[in-house]
Motif scaffolding. Structure first.
Motif, PDB file in Angstrom:
ATOM      1  N   THR A 147       0.826  -1.210   0.000  1.00 40.05           N
ATOM      2  CA  THR A 147       0.000   0.000   0.000  1.00 40.05           C
ATOM      3  C   THR A 147       0.863   1.264   0.000  1.00 40.05           C
ATOM      4  O   THR A 147       0.373   2.351   0.302  1.00 40.05           O
ATOM      5  N   THR A 148       2.134   1.126  -0.330  1.00 34.65           N
ATOM      6  CA  THR A 148       3.059   2.259  -0.291  1.00 34.65           C
ATOM      7  C   THR A 148       2.598   3.382  -1.216  1.00 34.65           C
ATOM      8  O   THR A 148       2.289   3.153  -2.385  1.00 34.65           O
ATOM      9  N   SER A 149       2.574   4.596  -0.698  1.00 30.92           N
ATOM     10  CA  SER A 149       2.207   5.764  -1.499  1.00 30.92           C
ATOM     11  C   SER A 149       3.440   6.280  -2.232  1.00 30.92           C
ATOM     12  O   SER A 149       4.480   6.549  -1.612  1.00 30.92           O
ATOM     13  N   TRP A 150       3.322   6.400  -3.559  1.00 32.06           N
ATOM     14  CA  TRP A 150       4.449   6.888  -4.360  1.00 32.06           C
ATOM     15  C   TRP A 150       3.901   7.491  -5.649  1.00 32.06           C
ATOM     16  O   TRP A 150       3.121   6.844  -6.358  1.00 32.06           O
ATOM     17  N   PRO A 151       4.274   8.719  -5.984  1.00 33.81           N
ATOM     18  CA  PRO A 151       3.812   9.335  -7.236  1.00 33.81           C
ATOM     19  C   PRO A 151       4.551   8.725  -8.420  1.00 33.81           C
ATOM     20  O   PRO A 151       5.671   9.120  -8.749  1.00 33.81           O
ATOM     21  N   ALA A 152       3.951   7.764  -9.067  1.00 32.13           N
ATOM     22  CA  ALA A 152       4.621   6.987 -10.108  1.00 32.13           C
ATOM     23  C   ALA A 152       5.130   7.875 -11.226  1.00 32.13           C
ATOM     24  O   ALA A 152       4.449   8.802 -11.673  1.00 32.13           O
ATOM     25  N   ASP A 153       6.371   7.581 -11.687  1.00 32.60           N
ATOM     26  CA  ASP A 153       6.924   8.298 -12.839  1.00 32.60           C
ATOM     27  C   ASP A 153       7.064   7.384 -14.053  1.00 32.60           C
ATOM     28  O   ASP A 153       7.640   7.773 -15.069  1.00 32.60           O
ATOM     29  N   GLY A 154       6.541   6.138 -13.933  1.00 34.24           N
ATOM     30  CA  GLY A 154       6.552   5.217 -15.062  1.00 34.24           C
ATOM     31  C   GLY A 154       7.849   4.459 -15.256  1.00 34.24           C
ATOM     32  O   GLY A 154       7.957   3.672 -16.206  1.00 34.24           O
ATOM     33  N   VAL A 155       8.827   4.642 -14.393  1.00 36.17           N
ATOM     34  CA  VAL A 155      10.129   3.974 -14.531  1.00 36.17           C
ATOM     35  C   VAL A 155      10.185   2.793 -13.575  1.00 36.17           C
ATOM     36  O   VAL A 155      10.105   2.966 -12.353  1.00 36.17           O
ATOM     37  N   ARG A 156      10.308   1.584 -14.110  1.00 35.22           N
ATOM     38  CA  ARG A 156      10.283   0.387 -13.269  1.00 35.22           C
ATOM     39  C   ARG A 156      11.408   0.401 -12.240  1.00 35.22           C
ATOM     40  O   ARG A 156      11.215  -0.001 -11.084  1.00 35.22           O
ATOM     41  N   GLU A 157      12.584   0.827 -12.625  1.00 36.31           N
ATOM     42  CA  GLU A 157      13.716   0.850 -11.704  1.00 36.31           C
ATOM     43  C   GLU A 157      13.406   1.706 -10.480  1.00 36.31           C
ATOM     44  O   GLU A 157      13.796   1.371  -9.355  1.00 36.31           O
ATOM     45  N   HIS A 158      12.684   2.802 -10.692  1.00 40.30           N
ATOM     46  CA  HIS A 158      12.316   3.667  -9.570  1.00 40.30           C
ATOM     47  C   HIS A 158      11.204   3.022  -8.737  1.00 40.30           C
ATOM     48  O   HIS A 158      11.223   3.101  -7.502  1.00 40.30           O
ATOM     49  N   ALA A 159      10.249   2.384  -9.407  1.00 41.37           N
ATOM     50  CA  ALA A 159       9.144   1.741  -8.689  1.00 41.37           C
ATOM     51  C   ALA A 159       9.656   0.612  -7.799  1.00 41.37           C
ATOM     52  O   ALA A 159       9.119   0.381  -6.706  1.00 41.37           O
ATOM     53  N   LEU A 160      10.701  -0.087  -8.234  1.00 40.63           N
ATOM     54  CA  LEU A 160      11.243  -1.195  -7.455  1.00 40.63           C
ATOM     55  C   LEU A 160      11.754  -0.733  -6.092  1.00 40.63           C
ATOM     56  O   LEU A 160      11.806  -1.526  -5.142  1.00 40.63           O
ATOM     57  N   ARG A 161      12.130   0.527  -5.984  1.00 44.83           N
ATOM     58  CA  ARG A 161      12.631   1.043  -4.717  1.00 44.83           C
ATOM     59  C   ARG A 161      11.504   1.280  -3.708  1.00 44.83           C
ATOM     60  O   ARG A 161      11.764   1.646  -2.555  1.00 44.83           O
ATOM     61  N   HIS A 162      10.262   1.070  -4.163  1.00 47.52           N
ATOM     62  CA  HIS A 162       9.096   1.199  -3.279  1.00 47.52           C
ATOM     63  C   HIS A 162       8.296  -0.111  -3.261  1.00 47.52           C
ATOM     64  O   HIS A 162       7.125  -0.111  -2.888  1.00 47.52           O
TER      65      HIS A 162
END
Length: 382
Positions: A147-162
């Motif tokens: 349920t982590t809140s994160w403003p997605a930027d569409g980059v998988r590498e960045h999403a993996l950090r959440h």
């Protein structure tokens, strides 16, 4: 090793499957696309259209007793970015859930305390429902959601950090037991077929019919999986053979080893372990046969009793067999052992008569294996 220790050992292999692959350098192409198993993305990035999900669910059958308590151990990795490389931080969260109080939602939170990590949050939901029919039993459903809140930027590498990475569950009960989902009793088969698994697969630990512990793994396993005792340490690739990966690592140049050690502390420990491996430990990796056992050392083929020392001619069944077996058709061989597997099948272990190393192969227990219908006795039936 008790069942919980066994579950943890197999879970560790799941945690680090594919974490870092040979040649263990950040510059290797295969190590630039990581984190494939048990990835639960933040909801803002998850989408079925791209095959990324924020939740996983496991359902299994349980025969509880009065006042049974469900113990859930959630295990996952979190990325930690340092020097342009994402290392792993292990997390383990325990839940104690009396079945009488289900359904329950249990939120959890991981603060981003370490440099290079981000806050994570999620929720574990559990419910239990009695099965229809006269046999009793219950269906347990456990769902895990990021349920982590994160403003997605569409980059998988960045999403993996959440994300929760290599997420899996160890389920245990203090009374009662779980049933096998692979080989359930006859009365439970309809209930097993009605269960739904989403990115987690339940297998028993410590037995193959019923147990107090289940591992809900993102990798499909058989009941009662275990780590081979010959394995001296994690190579991060359970689909490979330890001996091959160890020998490959030994062939890395000094410069390649320096780069691997600089990539990640776990890679450094792996290379150091291989460099210091004594010959006798490497020899242990050469192979062990556990799926077959010696039986009354004979089998009857075409009316002839075939046993250790019998001479046969090989007639491999080439459909579904090793392609190289075609070169063995018609070759003479000597039977060394007759073996039975865990399903009751019979296997004949042989060495080739024209192989100058046959006696050495026999001394080291290295054989070629064939089923009785793939050999032709050279003795005449009485």
């Amino acid at each position: 090793m008790n069942v919980l220790e066994q579950a943890r050992a197999v879970g560790d292999a799941v945690l680090y499957e594919g974490y870092l692959l040979y040649p263990y350098r950040a510059s290797a192409g295969k190590n630039k696309v990581r984190w494939q198993w048990g990835v639960l993305m933040p909801p803002s990035y998850a989408s079925a259209d791209i095959g990324e999900h924020a939740s996983a669910r496991v359902e299994c059958l349980l025969e509880p007793l009065a006042h049974t308590i469900l113990h859930v151990k959630l295990r996952f990795l979190q990325t930690r970015t340092r020097l342009g490389w994402d290392e792993a931080v292990e997390h383990e969260i325990d839940f104690e859930l009396p079945l009488s109080e289900l359904p329950l939602e249990s939120p959890f939170h991981v603060p981003g305390e370490l440099e290079g990590t981000n806050e994570l949050s999620g929720v574990l939901t559990a419910r239990v429902d009695p099965l229809d029919g006269p046999f009793g039993g219950s269906r347990l459903r456990v769902e895990l959601r990021n349920t982590t809140s994160w403003p997605a930027d569409g980059v998988r590498e960045h999403a993996l950090r959440h994300a929760l990475l290599a997420a899996h569950l160890v389920l245990g009960v203090d009374t009662g037991h779980f049933l096998s989902m692979l080989d359930p009793p006859e009365w439970a088969k309809p209930a097993v077929e009605a269960c739904t698994q989403e990115r987690l697969w339940p297998v028993l630990i410590g037995d193959t019919s019923r147990s107090t512990v289940i591992l809900a793994s993102p990798i499909i396993l058989y009941d009662d999986p275990a780590i081979a005792p010959e394995s001296p340490g994690d190579l991060f690739d359970g689909t490979e053979i330890d001996e091959i990966l160890t020998l490959r690592t030994m062939t890395l140049t000094d410069e390649e080893k320096r780069e691997a050690r600089a990539t990640d502390p776990r890679a450094a420990a792996l290379v150091d372990r291989v460099d210091a491996m004594p010959p006798e430990l490497l020899e242990r990796l050469h192979g062990a046969v556990r799926s077959v056992r010696p039986v009354e050392p004979s089998v009857t083929v075409a009316g002839v009793r075939v046993t250790a020392g019998s001479h046969v001619r090989l007639r491999p069944n080439l459909r579904g067999a090793d392609a190289q077996d075609m070169f063995l058709t018609g070759r003479a061989a000597t039977v060394r052992l007759v073996l039975s597997d865990v399903d009751g099948g019979t296997h004949v272990a042989v060495t080739l008569d024209d192989d100058p190393g046959a006696d050495l192969q026999h001394a080291h227990g290295r054989y070629r294996y064939f089923s009785p219908d793939e050999i032709e006795p050279l003795e005449v039936a009485e």
